[in-house]
Scaffold this motif. Structure first.
Motif, PDB file in Angstrom:
ATOM      1  N   SER A   1       0.824  -1.204   0.000  1.00  0.00           N
ATOM      2  CA  SER A   1       0.000   0.000   0.000  1.00  0.00           C
ATOM      3  C   SER A   1       0.857   1.252   0.000  1.00  0.00           C
ATOM      4  CB  SER A   1      -0.928   0.004   1.220  1.00  0.00           C
ATOM      5  OG  SER A   1      -1.856  -1.054   1.146  1.00  0.00           O
TER       6      SER A   1
ATOM      7  N   ILE B   1     -11.652  -1.862   7.530  1.00  0.00           N
ATOM      8  CA  ILE B   1     -12.247  -0.812   6.709  1.00  0.00           C
ATOM      9  C   ILE B   1     -13.742  -0.642   7.004  1.00  0.00           C
ATOM     10  CG2 ILE B   1     -12.759  -2.334   4.749  1.00  0.00           C
ATOM     11  CD1 ILE B   1     -11.567   1.369   4.657  1.00  0.00           C
TER      12      ILE B   1
ATOM     13  N   GLN C   1      -7.150   0.095  -1.386  1.00  0.00           N
ATOM     14  CA  GLN C   1      -7.905  -1.144  -1.587  1.00  0.00           C
ATOM     15  C   GLN C   1      -7.208  -2.001  -2.636  1.00  0.00           C
ATOM     16  OE1 GLN C   1     -11.801  -1.015  -3.599  1.00  0.00           O
ATOM     17  NE2 GLN C   1     -12.590  -2.366  -2.004  1.00  0.00           N
TER      18      GLN C   1
ATOM     19  N   CYS D   1     -13.801   7.371   1.328  1.00  0.00           N
ATOM     20  CA  CYS D   1     -13.863   5.933   1.050  1.00  0.00           C
ATOM     21  C   CYS D   1     -15.274   5.516   0.658  1.00  0.00           C
ATOM     22  CB  CYS D   1     -13.397   5.146   2.277  1.00  0.00           C
ATOM     23  SG  CYS D   1     -11.616   5.220   2.560  1.00  0.00           S
TER      24      CYS D   1
ATOM     25  N   ILE E   1     -15.444   1.787  -1.175  1.00  0.00           N
ATOM     26  CA  ILE E   1     -14.451   0.875  -0.610  1.00  0.00           C
ATOM     27  C   ILE E   1     -15.005   0.286   0.676  1.00  0.00           C
ATOM     28  CG2 ILE E   1     -12.151   0.693   0.415  1.00  0.00           C
ATOM     29  CD1 ILE E   1     -11.233   2.895  -1.490  1.00  0.00           C
TER      30      ILE E   1
ATOM     31  N   ALA F   1      -9.006  -3.582   2.238  1.00  0.00           N
ATOM     32  CA  ALA F   1      -8.344  -2.287   2.191  1.00  0.00           C
ATOM     33  C   ALA F   1      -7.435  -2.094   3.407  1.00  0.00           C
ATOM     34  CB  ALA F   1      -9.375  -1.164   2.133  1.00  0.00           C
TER      35      ALA F   1
END
Length: 264
Positions: A118, A168, A193, A215, A220, A224
């Motif tokens: 990420s 998330i 994500q 988000c 999302i 994530a």
């Protein structure tokens, strides 16, 4: 003699991010049990023709263990292919204890975690000199409770880099914990994500105040990584403390110091 069972980290999603050792083992495998709900099926394309491939998403832990033991009685190389790294939220010890009891040899091949993927996708760094040198990998309590002293508010009080997994859907709880720990509303946050997944990756940048709304706008709701860190956005800072190791004023056994320590 029974075969050997390998727990291989498939990495965050991109099949090219599996380790060389992991790919070589897949190419030798007689049987592969892969986490279909999380591991991109493309990772199994390295398997040889005739390899028995099974998706584990509908199996219990006992069923997975039984499958691995059965395959080890017929194949020299058996692989449990897991997302990220097998030792991080991977039920590794729960699966290896029965194998040890059955006297079946096993080993682990580490993999790239989604926290690293990420930050790489976003072009960010986990640590910076004189900003933070500490990274905490954690999650918010859900159906799996957190041990005493590991609630997010307590961890966030260190004000270092937080990589928050599997949370998330509880982003509002993440926000509340950071606020309670003294993080400011304009503290930078990052959500990625499906980091590294070809064509599926989403990167959302925001602040503690607005990251949830951003988000939601991107829809999302699963798979994530949440990152809260004082290092986020450092590429655009006006001033940055350089690493001492590479500074001309820093002496080490390969180079003698010259000049003063520089700042960007």
């Amino acid at each position: 003699m029974p075969g050997k069972i390998w727990f291989v980290g498939a990495g965050p999603g991109d099949p090219d991010l599996i380790t060389v050792k992991g790919r070589k083992l897949l190419e030798q495998a007689g049987a592969i049990l892969y986490a279909g709900s999380l591991v991109d099926q493309a990772a199994t394309l390295y398997a040889p023709q005739g390899c028995e491939i099974r998706d584990s998403k509908d199996m219990t832990l006992d069923e997975m263990t039984a499958w691995l033991l059965d395959q080890a009685s017929r194949h020299a190389v058996v692989i449990r292919l897991q997302t990220g790294d097998p030792g991080l939220y991977g039920a590794l010890i729960e699966m290896t204890r029965p194998l040890t009891a059955a006297k079946v040899e096993w080993a682990v091949v580490p993999g790239v975690s989604s926290a690293m993927a990420s930050m790489a996708a976003a072009g960010e760094t986990l640590t910076l000199p004189e900003v933070t040198q500490t990274v905490i990998l954690t999650r918010v309590a859900g159906r799996t409770p957190m041990p005493a002293g590991e609630d997010l508010e307590s961890l966030a009080s260190h004000h270092c880099t937080l990589c928050i997994y599997l949370s998330i859907t509880l982003l509002h709880e993440v926000q509340n914990a950071l606020r309670a720990a003294g993080w400011q509303e304009d503290a930078p946050m990052l959500v990625v994500q499906k980091a590294s997944w070809p064509g599926l990756e989403k990167i959302v940048r925001g602040t503690l105040a607005d990251i949830k709304q951003k988000c939601q706008a991107e829809k999302i709701g699963s798979q994530a990584m949440i990152v809260a860190s004082p290092t986020l956005g450092a590429a655009d800072w006006d001033d940055l403390v350089r690493s001492k190791l590479y500074d001309p004023a820093f002496t080490h056994r390969f180079r003698k110091a010259s000049g003063e320590i520089a700042h960007d």
